[in-house]
Design an enzyme around this catalytic site. Structure first.
Site, short mmCIF file in Angstrom:
data_model
loop_
_atom_site.label_atom_id
_atom_site.label_comp_id
_atom_site.label_asym_id
_atom_site.label_seq_id
_atom_site.Cartn_x
_atom_site.Cartn_y
_atom_site.Cartn_z
N PRO A 1 0.85 -1.20 0.00
CA PRO A 1 0.00 0.00 0.00
C PRO A 1 0.89 1.24 0.00
O PRO A 1 1.85 1.30 0.75
CB PRO A 1 -0.76 -0.12 1.33
CG PRO A 1 0.11 -0.96 2.21
CD PRO A 1 0.88 -1.88 1.30
N MET A 2 0.57 2.20 -0.85
CA MET A 2 1.33 3.46 -0.85
C MET A 2 0.38 4.62 -1.09
O MET A 2 0.02 4.94 -2.23
CB MET A 2 2.44 3.42 -1.90
CG MET A 2 3.70 2.76 -1.39
SD MET A 2 4.90 2.50 -2.70
CE MET A 2 4.06 1.23 -3.60
N GLU A 3 -0.01 5.24 -0.01
CA GLU A 3 -0.95 6.35 -0.05
C GLU A 3 -0.37 7.50 -0.88
O GLU A 3 0.79 7.86 -0.70
CB GLU A 3 -1.21 6.82 1.39
CG GLU A 3 -2.52 7.50 1.59
CD GLU A 3 -2.38 9.00 1.57
OE1 GLU A 3 -3.32 9.67 1.13
OE2 GLU A 3 -1.31 9.49 1.97
N GLN B 1 -7.05 -1.72 3.32
CA GLN B 1 -6.33 -1.49 4.57
C GLN B 1 -7.04 -0.41 5.40
O GLN B 1 -7.37 0.66 4.89
CB GLN B 1 -4.90 -1.04 4.31
CG GLN B 1 -4.10 -0.96 5.60
CD GLN B 1 -2.69 -0.44 5.40
OE1 GLN B 1 -2.49 0.71 5.04
NE2 GLN B 1 -1.70 -1.28 5.65
N CYS C 1 2.00 3.24 10.06
CA CYS C 1 2.09 4.55 9.42
C CYS C 1 2.76 5.57 10.35
O CYS C 1 2.32 5.75 11.49
CB CYS C 1 0.70 5.04 9.02
SG CYS C 1 0.76 6.63 8.20
N LYS D 1 -0.22 -5.17 9.18
CA LYS D 1 1.08 -4.72 8.69
C LYS D 1 1.71 -3.86 9.78
O LYS D 1 1.07 -2.93 10.28
CB LYS D 1 0.90 -3.92 7.41
CG LYS D 1 2.20 -3.42 6.79
CD LYS D 1 1.95 -3.02 5.34
CE LYS D 1 3.18 -2.47 4.66
NZ LYS D 1 3.42 -1.06 5.01
N GLY E 1 10.54 -4.22 2.78
CA GLY E 1 11.46 -3.12 3.01
C GLY E 1 12.74 -3.22 2.20
O GLY E 1 13.48 -4.18 2.31
N GLU E 2 12.95 -2.21 1.31
CA GLU E 2 14.21 -2.07 0.56
C GLU E 2 14.47 -3.17 -0.46
O GLU E 2 15.61 -3.58 -0.63
CB GLU E 2 15.40 -1.98 1.52
CG GLU E 2 15.44 -0.72 2.37
CD GLU E 2 15.60 0.57 1.56
OE1 GLU E 2 16.44 0.63 0.66
OE2 GLU E 2 14.85 1.52 1.86
N ARG F 1 8.16 0.78 -3.25
CA ARG F 1 8.81 1.75 -4.13
C ARG F 1 9.56 1.10 -5.27
O ARG F 1 9.62 1.65 -6.38
CB ARG F 1 9.73 2.65 -3.30
CG ARG F 1 8.97 3.51 -2.29
CD ARG F 1 9.88 4.03 -1.22
NE ARG F 1 10.51 2.95 -0.48
CZ ARG F 1 11.59 3.06 0.27
NH1 ARG F 1 12.16 4.24 0.39
NH2 ARG F 1 12.09 2.02 0.90
C1 LIG Z 1 4.49 7.37 -0.21
C2 LIG Z 1 4.28 6.15 0.64
C3 LIG Z 1 3.00 5.87 1.11
C4 LIG Z 1 2.78 4.75 1.91
N1 LIG Z 1 1.50 4.47 2.33
C5 LIG Z 1 1.28 3.36 3.09
C6 LIG Z 1 -0.04 3.00 3.48
O1 LIG Z 1 -1.04 3.61 3.10
N2 LIG Z 1 -0.17 1.90 4.28
C7 LIG Z 1 0.91 1.17 4.70
O2 LIG Z 1 0.74 0.18 5.43
N3 LIG Z 1 2.15 1.47 4.31
C8 LIG Z 1 2.37 2.54 3.52
N4 LIG Z 1 3.64 2.81 3.09
C9 LIG Z 1 4.74 1.90 3.43
C10 LIG Z 1 4.92 0.86 2.32
O3 LIG Z 1 3.78 0.03 2.22
C11 LIG Z 1 6.15 -0.04 2.59
O4 LIG Z 1 5.99 -0.67 3.83
C12 LIG Z 1 7.45 0.77 2.61
O5 LIG Z 1 7.51 1.65 1.52
C13 LIG Z 1 8.67 -0.16 2.57
O6 LIG Z 1 8.65 -0.98 1.43
P1 LIG Z 1 9.54 -0.64 0.11
O7 LIG Z 1 10.97 -0.45 0.59
O8 LIG Z 1 9.37 -1.86 -0.77
O9 LIG Z 1 9.00 0.62 -0.47
C14 LIG Z 1 3.87 3.91 2.27
C15 LIG Z 1 5.15 4.20 1.79
C16 LIG Z 1 5.36 5.29 0.98
C17 LIG Z 1 6.75 5.56 0.45
#
Ligand SMILES: Cc1cc2nc3c(=O)[nH]c(=O)nc-3n(C[C@H](O)[C@H](O)[C@H](O)COP(=O)(O)O)c2cc1C
Length: 321
Positions: free
Chosen positions: A7-9, A68, A98, A139, A200-201, A224
């Site tokens: 999820p990425m808001e 979520q 969050c 999560k 993560g990462e 990301r």
């Molecule tokens: C811009 C942005 C918005 C995010 N929004 C949410 C969200 O709505 N809910 C959530 O559980 N995590 C959210 N996250 C966290 C991501 O789901 C994820 O846990 C975090 O980016 C690490 O994973 P990655 O390294 O693969 O990006 C968000 C992350 C980013 C960068």
């Protein structure tokens, strides 16, 4: 082994989920959080964040999208979860990670990691309110400023009856600073019996292999990394070579057309530029396009420049060979 879109808001909205799931490799998505206060959500509010609910809870490509919820009141969360389930959500995820100050000020998200008992109450109330065939998951991050309660929080989620738990391997204070603490994923996996999804990462297929090796987790959630390399999940599954910019650009245009169809036109260029800005990390060609579009606000002109980009890029590629 499952690959899950994080999820990425503000980034991974319905339109981007459509593009990314059509590119392939994603087993399911978790939509960006829906904030729960003391009201019952309306169908209209919910469909704004998760329009897939109007289509059986799946993207156009048939990939399930879990909803979520973020909040701190067990009763409100449970009532809303029941409503979301009745609307056809294929799963309900609870947000305990969050770090946003506005969310944390109201007691939701990562601040709950200081209170494993409250996490337990929230998970069990939600689990009781939702029909058993619909998974309730959670999560979490590793803690607020340290990891001392990470295992307690994971145990609380398990005891509450969740069917799996995604761990973003960082504390709230770590924010998004690399490296993520993948070794903690293994500790949590060894502590609970329910499936642990590693997060993560992960930016490349090599990172994917490494997070699985270090954590011992079968399932991985990526955020990301998929935004900047939209074919990452497919490459992980198939071992294919990375997609060239010329092959990706029609998908970027498709995304922009969806934005124009769904939102007020004047907002579409901003969302497009946001994704292009992120794509620059993997595609130098996105940098050129991003620079060309930067000061253009007229949605029609932006569409024309994108189409021209398609021709120019194909010219560039032809010249290159
Ligand atoms: C811009 C942005 C918005 C995010 N929004 C949410 C969200 O709505 N809910 C959530 O559980 N995590 C959210 N996250 C966290 C991501 O789901 C994820 O846990 C975090 O980016 C690490 O994973 P990655 O390294 O693969 O990006 C968000 C992350 C980013 C960068």
């Amino acid at each position: 082994m499952r690959l899950i879109l994080a999820p990425m808001e503000g980034i991974a909205d319905h339109s981007l989920r459509d593009i990314l799931t059509r590119l392939g490799g994603i087993d399911f998505c978790v939509a960006e959080f829906v904030r729960i206060t003391n009201h019952l959500l309306t169908e209209k509010m919910l469909l704004r964040t998760v329009p897939e609910l109007a289509h059986g809870g799946c993207t156009r490509n048939g990939v399930p999208v879990r909803v979520q919820l973020l909040g701190s009141d067990p009763v409100c969360l449970a009532e809303n979860a029941a409503f979301v389930a009745a609307l056809g959500a294929p799963g309900i995820d609870l947000n305990f990670g969050c770090p946003a100050p506005t969310v944390n000020r109201h007691g939701g998200g990562a601040v709950l990691l200081a209170f494993p008992e409250q996490i337990h109450t929230i998970v069990s109330a939600t689990r009781r309110a939702v029909p058993l065939h619909i998974p309730v998951t959670a999560k979490m991050r590793l803690g607020i400023s340290d990891t001392s309660l990470a295992l307690d929080c994971a145990r609380a989620i398990e005891a509450g009856g969740a069917s799996e738990i995604t761990v973003h391997a960082r504390t709230k204070s770590d924010a998004y600073r690399p490296p993520a603490r993948w070794e903690w994923l293994a500790q949590i996996r060894e502590t609970v019996k329910l499936p642990v999804v590693a997060n993560g990462e992960v930016w490349t297929p090599q990172d994917y292999e490494e997070i699985r090796r270090v954590s011992g987790c079968a399932d991985v959630m990526i955020g990301r990394g998929v935004i900047i390399r939209p074919d990452l999940m497919r490459r992980i599954k198939t071992g294919e070579e990375a997609m060239e910019w010329l092959a990706l650009l029609p998908w970027v245009i498709d995304f922009y057309e969806q934005l124009c169809a769904r939102m007020e036109h004047r907002h579409a260029p901003g969302r497009l530029k946001q994704w292009l800005g992120m794509l620059r990390a993997a595609y130098p060609e996105a940098e050129i396009l991003h620079r060309t579009l930067r000061s253009e606000r007229d949605p029609v002109a932006v569409g024309e420049m994108l189409a021209a980009g398609l021709h120019e890029t194909s010219g560039m590629i032809k010249n290159f060979y």
